[in-house]
Enzyme design. Sequence first.
Site, PDB file in Angstrom:
ATOM      1  N   CYS A  91     112.975  53.470  24.123  1.00 35.69           N
ATOM      2  CA  CYS A  91     111.671  53.293  24.713  1.00 35.69           C
ATOM      3  C   CYS A  91     110.612  52.878  23.765  1.00 35.69           C
ATOM      4  O   CYS A  91     110.178  53.448  22.942  1.00 35.69           O
ATOM      5  CB  CYS A  91     111.204  54.578  25.404  1.00 35.69           C
ATOM      6  SG  CYS A  91     109.634  54.197  26.250  1.00 35.69           S
ATOM      7  N   CYS A 210     109.807  45.441  25.943  1.00 32.58           N
ATOM      8  CA  CYS A 210     110.004  46.560  26.788  1.00 32.58           C
ATOM      9  C   CYS A 210     111.419  46.629  26.965  1.00 32.58           C
ATOM     10  O   CYS A 210     112.024  45.720  28.228  1.00 32.58           O
ATOM     11  CB  CYS A 210     109.082  46.649  27.965  1.00 32.58           C
ATOM     12  SG  CYS A 210     109.275  47.976  29.361  1.00 32.58           S
TER      13      CYS A 210
END
Length: 263
Positions: A91, A210
């Site tokens: 993440c 991302c």
Amino acid sequence: MPSSGGDHERFTMQKNRVGLIVPSSNTTMETEIPAILAARSEIRPETFTFHSSRMRMKHVTPEELTAMDADSLRCAAELADARVDVMAYACLVAIMSQGTGYHRESQKKLAAVAEEVAGSAIPVVSSAGALVEALQHLQVKKVAVLTPYVKELTATVCEYIEFEGIEVVDSISLEVSDNLAVGRLDPQQLIQLAHQVKTSDADALVLSACVQMPSLAVLDTVQQQFDIPVLSAASATTWRLLKDLGLDPVAPRAGRLLAPAAG
């Protein structure tokens, strides 16, 4: 004579166990990294298995990201129980939102927990660190970035990258805060966005900053349309995982970062 334990070990197929620490709402990292490494099997013989531990997070907000990051140590201990060969904190913005340079501190803490549980060192990768290191490996000085985040978080990502000595010349924010919705974004839209973000002064394009925003389906297409390297958080993480496993960091159709040497 009965086989010895050594014989058993000799006939056991060696696989590289990859541990993934992922947000509970992430649906992309566990598809894109295995897909890149499955394609790699076309040119290299190694095999991989994937093992995940999840941290609760539904919305990409500073508050949820901080709470989720605190849970990453539990995940590292769980993956160490499986004796993975390498683990990735998958993440990017959870790391970057904790302050510039935080990937170094996070990786150190996770590695310490993993070693305590496993009794031996396990390399730890973070998507945030991998992206920065990949850009540095490519000798990038200026970069353009696409993100699904709200503008405030995109600014945080850009600040983080610039702290590492790489100027962000332009960025586009899709302003999607629901992490499940990010995973449902159509990667085809990235082809158009790649031509909307300003890359004329950039040395590289980050197609998806991302690990949840899908991009692998169009990564090769976009790379063919640009003279500069095109990479993503997922391709950078895969590159770093392979390096920490001591393997050739190559895979077909995954951008210039992972491109096999010509010839």
